[in-house]
Each structure stands twice: as structure tokens, then as C-alpha cells.
Motif scaffolding. Sequence first.
Motif, PDB file in Angstrom:
ATOM      1  N   MET A  66     -22.067  -2.366   4.438  1.00  0.00           N
ATOM      2  CA  MET A  66     -20.737  -2.048   3.912  1.00  0.00           C
ATOM      3  C   MET A  66     -20.841  -1.129   2.696  1.00  0.00           C
ATOM      4  O   MET A  66     -20.076  -0.172   2.545  1.00  0.00           O
ATOM      5  CB  MET A  66     -20.012  -3.350   3.561  1.00  0.00           C
ATOM      6  N   TYR A  89     -13.626   1.188  -2.360  1.00  0.00           N
ATOM      7  CA  TYR A  89     -13.047  -0.017  -1.752  1.00  0.00           C
ATOM      8  C   TYR A  89     -11.525  -0.038  -1.847  1.00  0.00           C
ATOM      9  O   TYR A  89     -10.876  -0.810  -1.147  1.00  0.00           O
ATOM     10  CB  TYR A  89     -13.689  -1.272  -2.348  1.00  0.00           C
ATOM     11  N   ASP A  90     -10.963   0.812  -2.692  1.00  0.00           N
ATOM     12  CA  ASP A  90      -9.499   0.950  -2.712  1.00  0.00           C
ATOM     13  C   ASP A  90      -9.008   1.810  -1.545  1.00  0.00           C
ATOM     14  O   ASP A  90      -7.809   1.888  -1.309  1.00  0.00           O
ATOM     15  CB  ASP A  90      -9.035   1.583  -4.037  1.00  0.00           C
ATOM     16  N   PRO A 138     -22.382   9.362   3.355  1.00  0.00           N
ATOM     17  CA  PRO A 138     -21.848   9.945   4.591  1.00  0.00           C
ATOM     18  C   PRO A 138     -22.361   9.246   5.849  1.00  0.00           C
ATOM     19  O   PRO A 138     -21.645   9.158   6.840  1.00  0.00           O
ATOM     20  CB  PRO A 138     -22.363  11.395   4.554  1.00  0.00           C
ATOM     21  N   ALA A 139     -23.602   8.745   5.853  1.00  0.00           N
ATOM     22  CA  ALA A 139     -24.160   8.257   7.122  1.00  0.00           C
ATOM     23  C   ALA A 139     -25.252   7.207   6.949  1.00  0.00           C
ATOM     24  O   ALA A 139     -26.021   6.956   7.876  1.00  0.00           O
ATOM     25  CB  ALA A 139     -24.703   9.434   7.923  1.00  0.00           C
ATOM     26  N   ILE A 156     -11.818   5.116   4.876  1.00  0.00           N
ATOM     27  CA  ILE A 156     -13.255   5.313   5.089  1.00  0.00           C
ATOM     28  C   ILE A 156     -13.672   4.855   6.487  1.00  0.00           C
ATOM     29  O   ILE A 156     -14.461   5.512   7.163  1.00  0.00           O
ATOM     30  CB  ILE A 156     -14.053   4.573   3.986  1.00  0.00           C
ATOM     31  N   VAL A 157     -13.108   3.720   6.923  1.00  0.00           N
ATOM     32  CA  VAL A 157     -13.432   3.225   8.271  1.00  0.00           C
ATOM     33  C   VAL A 157     -12.918   4.210   9.316  1.00  0.00           C
ATOM     34  O   VAL A 157     -13.580   4.488  10.313  1.00  0.00           O
ATOM     35  CB  VAL A 157     -12.841   1.815   8.487  1.00  0.00           C
ATOM     36  N   ARG A 158     -11.731   4.757   9.062  1.00  0.00           N
ATOM     37  CA  ARG A 158     -11.210   5.775   9.980  1.00  0.00           C
ATOM     38  C   ARG A 158     -12.163   6.966  10.054  1.00  0.00           C
ATOM     39  O   ARG A 158     -12.534   7.411  11.132  1.00  0.00           O
ATOM     40  CB  ARG A 158      -9.842   6.289   9.489  1.00  0.00           C
ATOM     41  N   ALA A 159     -12.546   7.477   8.870  1.00  0.00           N
ATOM     42  CA  ALA A 159     -13.360   8.693   8.811  1.00  0.00           C
ATOM     43  C   ALA A 159     -14.821   8.427   9.169  1.00  0.00           C
ATOM     44  O   ALA A 159     -15.532   9.333   9.604  1.00  0.00           O
ATOM     45  CB  ALA A 159     -13.280   9.303   7.418  1.00  0.00           C
ATOM     46  N   GLY A 160     -15.275   7.194   8.950  1.00  0.00           N
ATOM     47  CA  GLY A 160     -16.670   6.882   9.244  1.00  0.00           C
ATOM     48  C   GLY A 160     -17.638   7.324   8.174  1.00  0.00           C
ATOM     49  O   GLY A 160     -18.847   7.338   8.380  1.00  0.00           O
ATOM     50  N   LEU A 168     -10.670   1.738   1.666  1.00  0.00           N
ATOM     51  CA  LEU A 168     -11.642   1.379   2.699  1.00  0.00           C
ATOM     52  C   LEU A 168     -11.114   1.641   4.110  1.00  0.00           C
ATOM     53  O   LEU A 168     -11.884   2.041   4.993  1.00  0.00           O
ATOM     54  CB  LEU A 168     -12.081  -0.084   2.537  1.00  0.00           C
ATOM     55  N   ALA A 169      -9.801   1.446   4.330  1.00  0.00           N
ATOM     56  CA  ALA A 169      -9.264   1.721   5.672  1.00  0.00           C
ATOM     57  C   ALA A 169      -9.486   3.197   6.025  1.00  0.00           C
ATOM     58  O   ALA A 169      -9.903   3.533   7.142  1.00  0.00           O
ATOM     59  CB  ALA A 169      -7.779   1.365   5.738  1.00  0.00           C
ATOM     60  N   LEU A 173     -21.563   2.284   4.014  1.00  0.00           N
ATOM     61  CA  LEU A 173     -20.370   2.908   4.609  1.00  0.00           C
ATOM     62  C   LEU A 173     -19.476   3.471   3.510  1.00  0.00           C
ATOM     63  O   LEU A 173     -18.981   4.598   3.605  1.00  0.00           O
ATOM     64  CB  LEU A 173     -19.595   1.865   5.430  1.00  0.00           C
TER      65      LEU A 173
END
Lengths: 341, 341
Positions: free
Chosen positions: B295, B116-117, B302-303, B122-126, B119-120, B298
Motif C-alpha cells: 500500500m 492517502y487523502d 509509480p510502479a 491513486i487506485v484508479r490511476a494505478g 487514495l481512490a 502504491l
Amino acid sequence: MHTEHPADGPLTPGLVFEMLQAHQRTAALKAAIDLDVFRAVGEGPGDVASLARKCSASERGIRILCDFLAINGVLIKEDGRYRHSPTSAMFLDPRSPASMHTIAQFLGNPAMREPYDRLAEIVRAGRTTLPGDGNVEPDNPIWVQFAETMAPMMAPMTGPLGALVLEGHSGPMRVLDIAAGHGLFGIEVAKQNPQAHVTGLDWAPVLRVALDNARKAGVHDRYKMLPGSAFEVDFGGPYDAVLLTNFLHHFDQATCVGLLKKVHGSLRPGGRAATLEFVPNEDRISPPMPAAFSMTMLASTPAGDAYTLSELTAMYQEAGFGGVKGHPIPMSPHTVVMGSA
Amino acid sequence: MHTEHPADGPLTPGLVFEMLQAHQRTAALKAAIDLDVFRAVGEGPGDVASLARKCSASERGIRILCDFLAINGVLIKEDGRYRHSPTSAMFLDPRSPASMHTIAQFLGNPAMREPYDRLAEIVRAGRTTLPGDGNVEPDNPIWVQFAETMAPMMAPMTGPLGALVLEGHSGPMRVLDIAAGHGLFGIEVAKQNPQAHVTGLDWAPVLRVALDNARKAGVHDRYKMLPGSAFEVDFGGPYDAVLLTNFLHHFDQATCVGLLKKVHGSLRPGGRAATLEFVPNEDRISPPMPAAFSMTMLASTPAGDAYTLSELTAMYQEAGFGGVKGHPIPMSPHTVVMGSA
């Protein structure tokens, strides 16, 4: 603030689980701000593929993030597309004049966040574990960031505070704005009264932000800078009014009384001091937002607190003020406390 | 979950501010658990001085922490003293048989928190930024901790799941419990049916926790261990029932279908597979708890995902199952999905 009481419904571990996961909500909002999701949603059409493209992010990541934001009321999902909720349109889309997306930078900076990784230790010690005096350490650079980013949070408070301070005053007046930060409070007084001269006091790098804002507001010819520590510099004076916004909560009561005495000494007789504070009720657990602010002070300062009105009144009185009164600002968690010299 | 919709009241930045500070609620609850505050409150008398003494903590820290807990509904404050709320008495006092204080250890461990530190990113990478496959990496030690600490969260689900699996079955039966963890689900079946023989499948160090629980429940003579990966070991069989609890959400749909085919092949004709999952509605944003679980997937896999009933039904059917049905467990965010071979 999440205040639903378990007595309102069946007893389930949901509240405990939700609190243990609440950190995800902060992380999700920060990630969405960092990825500029709220701008992309505002531009439409709001389907996952176009949002992912605009934000340079994966579709899986965007879909799960936006669902999470919709669950939390800061987006609306309809027919598989996302659009703004009233809150996200006004306070999170960077194109909105009331957008608060910058405050995530301040609240998310390490000095504000790291103490929560050591909160048990802080509760044991009774004070911040940040180096030195934490957020009240002299010349702490976080206050430049505060000045640069927290203005959107404070802007709605400036009008009401200015009106309270000026009540009955239209002629020439001198105002001292202690811990001026972004400077918006003093600047507002100068805007409301064209004969007011304002002196902003704060660390020198912070005052550059205030002066910049004074220039934008067209009042810089009546804005003077007094750089340094409120506890050390000579205030000058006498002033008709002294503003003390978001400042007393950083210190213990004795320190506040000492500062208020110095403020009292800088006011003309009848002059007024106005503090803006989070002021909880006497029970210290309501209303939720001002009451919860004590936690921020525990984590980031040696001895600060969200003081009740009776505590603030006692401090004002000990410093020599009379006619002390609290003025809650409608629709906000803030209260202006005024006293007369 | 905080779901109040801004349309319910005047539009203020309160919701945004509250989300940006929500991480404090997680930190406060963890600190209170670490300091054994809920035991101390349960013992009484609940004044700040005695709580501070019992918890070896400062009075300032305890007062601000306990006020914060009261604001959040997990303590009650009255006349300056703290006592349990119904939620804290049942789910947070370590003396309560339903206490969930151990789950803070699992949800608070670095593998669950650190994503969660970032998270941006992670959202980019998916996908998770944790090393390898994150929480589904073979032999990840967090599953030992899960087995040791999350049982209190799962215990209320075992009875209903056991009853669903056993419906109409009282004679001899063989049950495979995939990703057994603490083992409570298979153990419950063995308790409800004295002729059931259960095989627990998980990483070997995890199964030691399950076997220990089987011993405590007095069913270890009918409990067999099958250590290894669910994707690699030979299931044996044929089984009358296969349990797949809290497992499918870690993987993409194709992987789930592959596993369900293997499950199907290990069942006798008419045998049943039962998964326990967070199953959101088709809108994926309600109910809040199961929907928000995406969340977590995610951030840590990985998926993985929180799959809807239509997605789970499609996976079951593709794997050859019929009569697929969802059974929401009352008063919980969980759903049992059953299918017949």
C-alpha cells in the motif's frame, strides 16, 4: 480497536510502526467505498481484472487495495480472487440492508478529520481548533450529514432503546426526542406504541431528514417538529418520556446538568429521560470503543467527553432525577442511561 | 496490524467503525511524540497535572490523549496515573537507546501522508499522484529525512544482515552499499570486518548523513562516498558484496532486473548481492506487515511493490545470479535475499 498488549508477545517495534501507519487503514476503507469495490466484490467473480473494470480503476491499484482489505479482515482472498468476509458482506456491500458505507462520508468529512492534523495543538489548548464551538456551533451543517448518513450505525440501537423507554407503557403518551437527527429513535417509539406522539427537536434542516424518515415509517401523522436549539426553545410538555441520544457527550458537565434540569421540568412526575451514550468504565480506558470516543470529543468540541456512569448518574441526580440506571445495549458500544422525574 | 477476523466473534459493525477511526491512532501517537509525552511519562510521577505542566498542555487534553494511548497499549494507566508500557519504555521514550520517536517525522511528512487523502484517485490511476515519480524522483529531499530519522527502525536489522553478508569472509573485501541512506548497513559490515572497505552510494546530501554515522562508528577511514543515481553512476568494482537495502520495492520488475544486472556486472565471480526487503508470502496478504507495505508503494511510487520471494528470485535469476535464498530476520518484518554472481 487495536488492543493487543505487548506483554502478550516478544517486544518488537511492530506496535509503534503499526500505529504510525494506522491512517492507511482509514484511507483504504474510504477509497474502497468511494470506488464501490464492495459492490463489485459482492457481484463476483472477484478477480483483479473484472474488479478493475467494474470500478474503473487500474489493476495494480485494485490488487494492492484488495490485498490490503483482506489483510484487515474486510475481504477474503482465495486462489487470487476476492470475496466478502462476513463483515464486508453485512456492513460494507451497499446492497446489504445493514450496510454502513454511508457513515464513511460523515466520519470522513473535513470537520471530523481536520482536527487530527492539529492534534498536538488541540491537546495543548484543551479544546477543538475548529472555528467557534466546533461541532456544537449552532446550525452546523455537519448534523444534516449526520442525519443522512449515520442512520445505519444507529439503527440497531433503536429497538432496544424503544423497548426500554416504553416498558410498561402501551396507552397514549407524548415523547420529546432532543437532537433527533435522523429521527430513528423517536420514530421507533412511535412504531412500537401506536398511541405515542413524538416531537422531534433539532435544527430545521436536520428535522427535514427526520420527517422524511417518519414518513417512510408511516408514523408522520404522529410526528411533530420543534426546530431550534435544545438550550433555547421552549420544550412544551409535559412529556411521558424525553430522549437524549448522542447529545450530552458534546458538552461540559455543568451544561449537561442545566439541560437535564430543563428536561426534568418538561416531564410529568414519574416521566423518564433516556440518554444513549458511549459510557466507558470508571477507569476511562475500557471497553476500548466507548473509552476511545473521548478523543473524538477532544478533537471536535470545546469541552465534551465520554462520561462514565458515575458522572452521568451525578448529573441526573443534580438535575432532580431518581432511579438512575445504565442499560448497556448488547453487542454494541452504547449504553442507555435512564432516570425518573 | 489489526487482523482479528470477524469470524472469531459475533458479527458487529465494530471492525468497520474501528477502521474508519484508525487515523486517530496515528494522530494521537504523533501528537504525543510532538508534545514529548513519553519523556514526561518516563520521568514520573505520571499524574495528569504534572504531565500537563511538563508538556505545556491542558489537563483535559493530556488526560484524554493519555487514556487513548493506554487503550492502545503504548501507556499503562493505574490508579489514575500513567506509566510506560514495555513498548513505550523501549521504543517511544526518547531517553531509550532503541527509541523510534524520530520515525514519526519521516512517516508523518507530507510526501508520505498526502497521497492517502487521494487514495481512490491513486487506485484508479494505478500510481502515485505525487509530482513526477513521487518518492523515487531524483534527489527527493525526503531521503535525507529518511536517513536522519529511520535509523532506529533499521538498526536491529544491521547485525543480522552484516553476519549474512560476511559469512566466511574475514579478510580484505570491498563492499558497495546502494541507496545507503543512513549508511548503517555498510557501516555494520565495516565494523564486523576490520578489513572491509565500504562505498556508499546515494544522493550527495544523503551521503553526508551516512558519512557522519561512519565517523561516529569509527570506520570513516574505510568509508568512501559515491554520490548520484544508482541507475546512472559507474559502480566501479569489482566488489565482494553489494548491499541493496529497502530499494527494489520502489520500482517495477523490469527496472529491478536492469539494476540487478548492473550489480551483477560489478561483482567479482562468486561475489554476493544482498537485498533487505519486506517480502510477503506468495498469497500477498501475510504476514500482515510486509504484505501491507504494498500500500505504501502504491501511494508513493509509480510502479513499486512488496515483492514475493518467487518474484525476487526470478529477478535475481534473470540478472544472472545463482543460489538465491531468502533469510527472514527473526522478530522483524524484513527478509534478506541473497544471490551469488
